[in-house]
Design an enzyme around this catalytic site. Sequence first.
Site, short mmCIF file in Angstrom:
data_model
loop_
_atom_site.label_atom_id
_atom_site.label_comp_id
_atom_site.label_asym_id
_atom_site.label_seq_id
_atom_site.Cartn_x
_atom_site.Cartn_y
_atom_site.Cartn_z
NE ARG A 284 72.80 70.22 37.19
CZ ARG A 284 71.83 69.34 37.43
NH1 ARG A 284 71.50 69.02 38.66
NH2 ARG A 284 71.19 68.79 36.43
CB THR B 163 66.46 65.81 44.49
OG1 THR B 163 67.00 65.46 43.24
CG2 THR B 163 66.93 67.18 44.84
CD GLU C 211 72.60 65.95 39.39
OE1 GLU C 211 71.42 65.99 39.03
OE2 GLU C 211 72.96 65.61 40.52
N GLY D 5 63.17 65.68 40.13
CA GLY D 5 63.57 65.79 38.74
C GLY D 5 62.72 66.83 38.03
#
Length: 621
Positions: free
Chosen positions: A125, A429, A468, A514
């Site tokens: 991440r 994504t 992000e 999401g």
Amino acid sequence: MRTSRLLVSTLALTTTAAVTAALLTPPDAVAAGTRSTADRPSAPLMGAPKKATSEGYGGAVSSVDPEATKIGLRVLKRGGNAVDAAVATAAALGLTEPFSAGIGGGGYFVFYNAEKGKVQTLDGRETAPKAMPNDAFVDPATGKPYNFTPELVTSGVSVGVPGTPATWQRALDKWGTWSLGDTLHPSIDLARRGFKVDTTFRQQALDNEVRFKAFTSTKKLYFKGGDAPSVGSMFKNKDLADTYELLADKGLRPLYRGGLAGEIVRAVRTPPTTKSTKLPVPPGYLKKRDLRDYSVLEQKPTKVSYRGYDVYGMAPSSSGGSTVGEALNILERYDLATLPVASAMHLYFEASALAYADRGAYVGDSAYVDVPLKALLDEKFAAERACGINPAKAATKPVAAGAVTGYDGVCPTTTSAPAEHEDTENVSTTNLTVADRWGNVVEYTLTIEQTGGSGIVVPGRGFLLNNELTDFSTTYVATDPNRIQPGKRPRSSMSPTIVLRNDRPWLALGSPGGSTIITTVLQMLVNRIDLGMTVEEAMAAPRATPRNTATTLAEQAFIDAYGTALTALGHTLSPAGDGLTSDPFIGAATAIELGKKGFMTAVAEPTRRGGGATGVVSKTK
Ligand code: GLU
């Protein structure tokens, strides 16, 4: 006084056969007519042929893109393992799906290690810069919060330190057999040769036209000559080929410590805006030391047992594993298989809402906040949460979070006040699934956050930077687990999931979308495990995304099948899009099921977001 949980009674809503038939209505029949299709491109899909289901042996790949799947398969055919193929597929997606993922973003890599017989994960991440202040989302010029759109989403403020390149390197170092360079070379060739633009690529570029034209670098790459690349044209990305080549030759040093790191920092701190743009584009806080200090985290996966299957997911900083896991624990208390499907869907809605309430109240980056993961995945906690479900009536949403201390599995008489949790996650994504002949399996979700990320291409480097950090709560509240903190990972919903049966991998699945990712994965598990669908049917079946909100987004075919029954119970449904327009839609999932004697079924979307692409190494054993 405590009361025992209500027993579930069979609800006479609709007949199982009728709803099952409706459930299997292809979703392309779904969204058409429910939303404006005026801006939908009419040209047919171009490029390498897509195949939504493939069956066979020796390895399999499922992704949203045929070129990426082809590259992954080629790696498997040349002796690479699932990790090598996953990295190669992801690198190709960075080229062909550049608005969803790439080396400017982050993601979560879940791996079934056949040699060790266990599931392992990498948290790649993005992180907040160390200099990011608590009030980073407040405009210093006015003292007022930035508008989410356009200021925050198209900004340097929202760019986190990319984790994807480091994830690829760590995965290869730990479990792969190929070098980073070897996995990048097929994409370097493809970037130079070019690939055929499909409708999704063009539409996503058009959806971002104003943002992309706000930056000299992005405009040059995606709006050369003023228009987005046309469907069927060959798109080359020489800059990305050169960047991948640099990483292939020199490793990650240039990107995390060298010249490229400096260029990323410059693009964030002084975004390369065009003279004509009217977008404000606030600059960000990134420094070179943030890139230098980035590290991928090896995390223990989350695990719940569900009807004899072991379901492994991603631990915080993602909320995927805990939320899917908690909802499954709640649902396991009901015999969904014997219920009419609409009744099962009601329970799915309610369990999911409860799990989302807990996600909002308790889940953030566990390196910064104390996430009560054990409680969230505890069956006693689930038993207590299930007390909030009435099989004959929908609870008023939002429902309140549960008490993560002092629970004993007995229904409480009081509950806390419900809290609204804002949901600013976008539905972009990408996701991929790979299995190899040795029994290794990879489930990998990667992103640059919203479609088009921050909109900023690093000048001359051919890739977009993420936005992000918009996944942090936009308002700073000191008790919020997802508040901005320097160096922290914003909470994610990505839910790459691997399910074992008798200690062997059985099903791997994941999705973009999401906060809808969690429900897509959850609903597919329910479809496959409880409702008796094949994995192909579980993928295609119409979806709804109950996320503890007053209105639940659902595909039109879902509404057609269950709308009357669920509305009678008190649910409110609103129609979702199909992923071919900019309307919100639900998932572009991928999955692989591992059958007996090495048989594999790779599945992708038949139609959502233009359909996905699967392949197997060999049709025969
Ligand atoms: N930022 C989202 C997350 O981490 C992913 C974005 C998306 O799927 O659209 O959950």
